[in-house]
Design an enzyme around this catalytic site. Structure first.
Site, short mmCIF file in Angstrom:
data_model
loop_
_atom_site.label_atom_id
_atom_site.label_comp_id
_atom_site.label_asym_id
_atom_site.label_seq_id
_atom_site.Cartn_x
_atom_site.Cartn_y
_atom_site.Cartn_z
N LYS A 118 32.57 30.99 47.96
CA LYS A 118 31.31 31.26 47.25
C LYS A 118 30.12 30.91 48.14
O LYS A 118 29.15 31.65 48.21
CB LYS A 118 31.29 30.44 45.95
CG LYS A 118 30.36 30.90 44.86
CD LYS A 118 30.39 32.38 44.62
CE LYS A 118 30.71 32.92 43.32
NZ LYS A 118 31.25 32.75 42.22
N LYS A 205 43.95 39.26 48.40
CA LYS A 205 44.23 38.80 47.03
C LYS A 205 43.68 39.74 45.97
O LYS A 205 42.52 40.15 46.05
CB LYS A 205 43.61 37.41 46.85
CG LYS A 205 43.99 36.75 45.55
CD LYS A 205 43.13 35.54 45.25
CE LYS A 205 42.89 35.43 43.76
NZ LYS A 205 41.90 34.47 43.38
N LYS A 208 39.83 39.14 39.92
CA LYS A 208 38.87 39.74 38.98
C LYS A 208 37.53 39.99 39.66
O LYS A 208 36.91 41.03 39.48
CB LYS A 208 38.68 38.81 37.79
CG LYS A 208 39.92 38.69 36.92
CD LYS A 208 39.87 37.45 36.02
CE LYS A 208 41.23 37.13 35.44
NZ LYS A 208 41.34 35.80 34.84
P1 TYM Z 1 42.52 32.34 37.06
O1 TYM Z 1 42.13 32.95 35.79
O2 TYM Z 1 41.72 32.63 38.26
O3 TYM Z 1 44.01 32.72 37.42
C1 TYM Z 1 45.02 32.55 36.46
C2 TYM Z 1 46.39 32.53 37.12
O4 TYM Z 1 46.63 33.77 37.81
C3 TYM Z 1 47.04 33.48 39.14
N1 TYM Z 1 46.55 34.54 40.03
C4 TYM Z 1 47.32 35.11 40.97
N2 TYM Z 1 48.59 34.89 41.32
C5 TYM Z 1 49.08 35.66 42.32
N3 TYM Z 1 48.38 36.61 42.96
C6 TYM Z 1 47.09 36.85 42.64
N4 TYM Z 1 46.41 37.80 43.25
C7 TYM Z 1 46.50 36.08 41.60
N5 TYM Z 1 45.26 36.05 41.01
C8 TYM Z 1 45.32 35.10 40.05
C9 TYM Z 1 46.37 32.14 39.47
O5 TYM Z 1 47.03 31.51 40.54
C10 TYM Z 1 46.50 31.42 38.17
O6 TYM Z 1 47.78 30.82 38.05
N6 TYM Z 1 41.88 27.66 37.93
C11 TYM Z 1 42.92 28.41 37.21
C12 TYM Z 1 42.81 28.19 35.71
C13 TYM Z 1 43.04 26.77 35.37
C14 TYM Z 1 44.28 26.06 35.49
C15 TYM Z 1 44.00 24.73 35.08
C16 TYM Z 1 45.56 26.43 35.90
C17 TYM Z 1 42.12 25.89 34.91
N7 TYM Z 1 42.69 24.66 34.73
C18 TYM Z 1 45.01 23.77 35.08
C19 TYM Z 1 46.55 25.45 35.90
C20 TYM Z 1 46.27 24.13 35.50
C21 TYM Z 1 42.81 29.86 37.62
O7 TYM Z 1 42.99 30.17 38.74
O8 TYM Z 1 42.55 30.78 36.74
#
Ligand code: TYM
Length: 354
Positions: A118, A205, A208
Site C-alpha cells: 500500500k 495473486k 479483490k
Molecule cells: P481476505 O478476505 O483478504 O482473504 C480471505 C482468505 O482468502 C485467501 N486468499 C487467497 N488464497 C490463495 N490465493 C489467493 N489468490 C488468495 N486471495 C485470498 C486468504 O489467504 C485468506 O485466507 N486477513 C484475512 C482475514 C482475517 C483472518 C483473521 C484470517 C482477518 N482476521 C484471522 C485468519 C485469521 C484475509 O486475508 O482476508
C-alpha cells in the site's frame, strides 16, 4: 494445512470486500469445508473490522457482510457444524488488539507486505482516494492476531498470502507470554500446502483489489469472457522436468497459461489435466480448447453455488439474529482470554467480570 487433531479449535475469517473469488475458495474455504467434517471446533467469521481499512461506505459494508454470509452458506459452510459470526459482534477483540499493541514493534508492522504494498501504491500515486495509510492498516496484523488468540485457536487455515500475518500473530503471542507469563495459546504453524492462486491477468495473486478475479458467483457468460481474456500470447516455455505434478510444472509456464493449468488441476479430472499437459509439451496450438475446457469446468463448479446463493431459504431476514447468537457462543472464551491478559498485565478485571 494438515488435518485437524481431535477437538482442536480452528479459526479463520474473510473480509466482506466483494464477492468471493477462486483464491478465497481454494486458499481458505476449501479448508473450512474439509475441517468442518472433523470433530474440530470451527469458528469462521466475517472480518468486517478489517474491511474498514478499505470500505468507507456504511451501507456497503453492511450489505457486503450479509452477502458474505449467504456466500459462505452457498459454498457449503454448515451453520450446524461451524460457528459463523461477525467480527464486530465480538468487540472485546478490539480490546485485545489494544493490549497486544503494547508488545508489538512498529518496525515489525512496517515490514508487513500488505502495508509495504500500500505504501508503494501511495508513493506512486499520492492522490490515491480515501485514507490508504491509516493506523488501522498498519495495525491490521495486530487485529488479526487478536482474532486468532482470543479464541485460543490451534490452527488457522488461510491462503499463502496470509502466511506472514500468521507468523506475526505467533510472534506477538510469544512476546506477550515472554513478558507477562504463559497466557496466550500459540497456534501451530500451517502446513506447506497453503496455496496462492495467480490472477487472471497472470499476475502473482488473484485479489479483490487487483481486479483480476474469477468469482464463485460468475455466470457462464462472464466466466467465458474472463477466461478468454487470460493472456496466452507468449510461446510455451520449455519444461525441464519429467514430473507430471502440477506444482512442478505450473511455475515454468508463462503466467496466463499457468493460471489456466492451475484452475484445470483444481477442477478437472486428472486425465483431462494430463491430456492438456501433454499438448503443452508437444507445443501445439491448443489454447482455445484449453480455455473452453477451463471455462466449462469453472461454470459447472459455480452452478450449485449460484443456485444455493439464490435459494430463498438462504436469504431470510433473521440473518442479523443468527450472527449475533453465534457471536454469543464465542463470547465466553473471548472474554476469558481478555481478562487473563488484563490480569497478567496488571490492570485487573474489567467491569464485564466484576
Ligand atoms: P481476505 O478476505 O483478504 O482473504 C480471505 C482468505 O482468502 C485467501 N486468499 C487467497 N488464497 C490463495 N490465493 C489467493 N489468490 C488468495 N486471495 C485470498 C486468504 O489467504 C485468506 O485466507 N486477513 C484475512 C482475514 C482475517 C483472518 C483473521 C484470517 C482477518 N482476521 C484471522 C485468519 C485469521 C484475509 O486475508 O482476508
Amino acid at each position: 494445512m494438515s488435518t485437524a487433531q481431535s477437538n482442536e479449535v480452528i479459526l479463520s475469517g474473510i473480509r466482506p470486500t466483494g464477492r468471493l473469488h477462486y483464491g478465497n475458495y481454494f486458499g481458505a474455504i476449501w479448508h473450512f469445508l474439509r475441517l468442518q467434517q472433523t470433530d474440530a471446533c470451527c469458528y469462521y467469521f466475517i472480518a468486517d473490522y478489517h474491511a474498514l481499512t478499505t470500505i468507507t461506505d456504511r451501507q456497503e459494508i453492511y450489505r457486503a457482510t450479509l452477502d458474505m454470509l449467504r456466500t459462505y452458506v452457498a459454498c457449503g459452510l454448515d451453520p450446524e457444524k461451524s460457528v459463523i459470526y461477525r467480527q464486530s459482534d465480538l468487540p472485546c477483540t478490539a480490546e485485545l488488539t489494544l493490549l497486544l499493541g503494547m508488545v508489538t514493534n512498529i518496525g515489525h508492522l512496517e515490514r508487513g507486505t500488505t502495508y509495504k504494498d500500500k505504501l508503494a501504491k501511495v508513493q506512486d500515486d499520492p492522490k490515491i482516494a480515501g485514507n490508504p495509510l491509516s493506523y488501522g492498516l498498519l495495525g491490521y496484523p495486530v487485529l488479526m492476531a487478536a482474532d486468532i488468540l482470543i479464541v485460543r485457536a490451534d490452527a488457522v487455515p488461510v491462503g499463502d498470502d496470509q502466511r506472514q500475518h500468521l507468523e506475526m500473530a505467533c510472534d506477538i503471542a510469544a512476546k506477550f507470554n515472554h513478558r507477562f507469563g504463559e497466557v496466550l495459546h500459540i497456534p501451530r504453524p500451517l502446513g506447506r500446502d497453503a496455496l496462492r492462486l495467480p490472477g487472471l491477468d497472470g499476475s502473482e495473486k488473484m485479489g479483490k483489489s487487483e481486479n483480476n478475479t474469477l468469482d464463485l458467483l460468475d455466470d457462464p457468460q462472464t466466466v467465458l469472457r474472463k477466461i478468454k481474456a487470460v493472456p496466452t500470447t507468449t510461446d510455451p516455455l520449455p519444461l525441464d522436468t519429467d514430473s507430471d505434478a502440477p506444482e512442478v510444472v505450473i511455475p515454468k509456464m508463462p503466467p496466463g497459461v499457468g493460471v489456466l493449468y492451475r484452475l484445470l488441476s483444481l477442477l478437472a479430472p486428472e486425465d483431462v489435466y494430463l491430456e492438456f499437459l501433454g499438448q503443452y509439451r508437444a507445443g501445439g496450438k491448443f489454447y482455445g480448447a484449453l480455455k473452453k475446457t477451463v471455462a466449462e469446468h469453472v461454470s459447472n463448479f459455480n452452478a450449485p453455488i449460484i443456485e444455493k446463493y439464490h435459494d430463498p431459504a438462504n436469504n431470510d431476514t433473521s440473518i442479523e439474529d443468527f450472527l449475533r447468537e453465534n457471536a454469543k457462543r464465542v463470547t465466553p472464551v473471548a472474554l476469558e482470554t481478555v481478562e487473563a491478559c488484563r490480569e497478567a498485565m496488571g490492570i485487573g478485571r474489567s467491569l464485564y467480570r466484576a
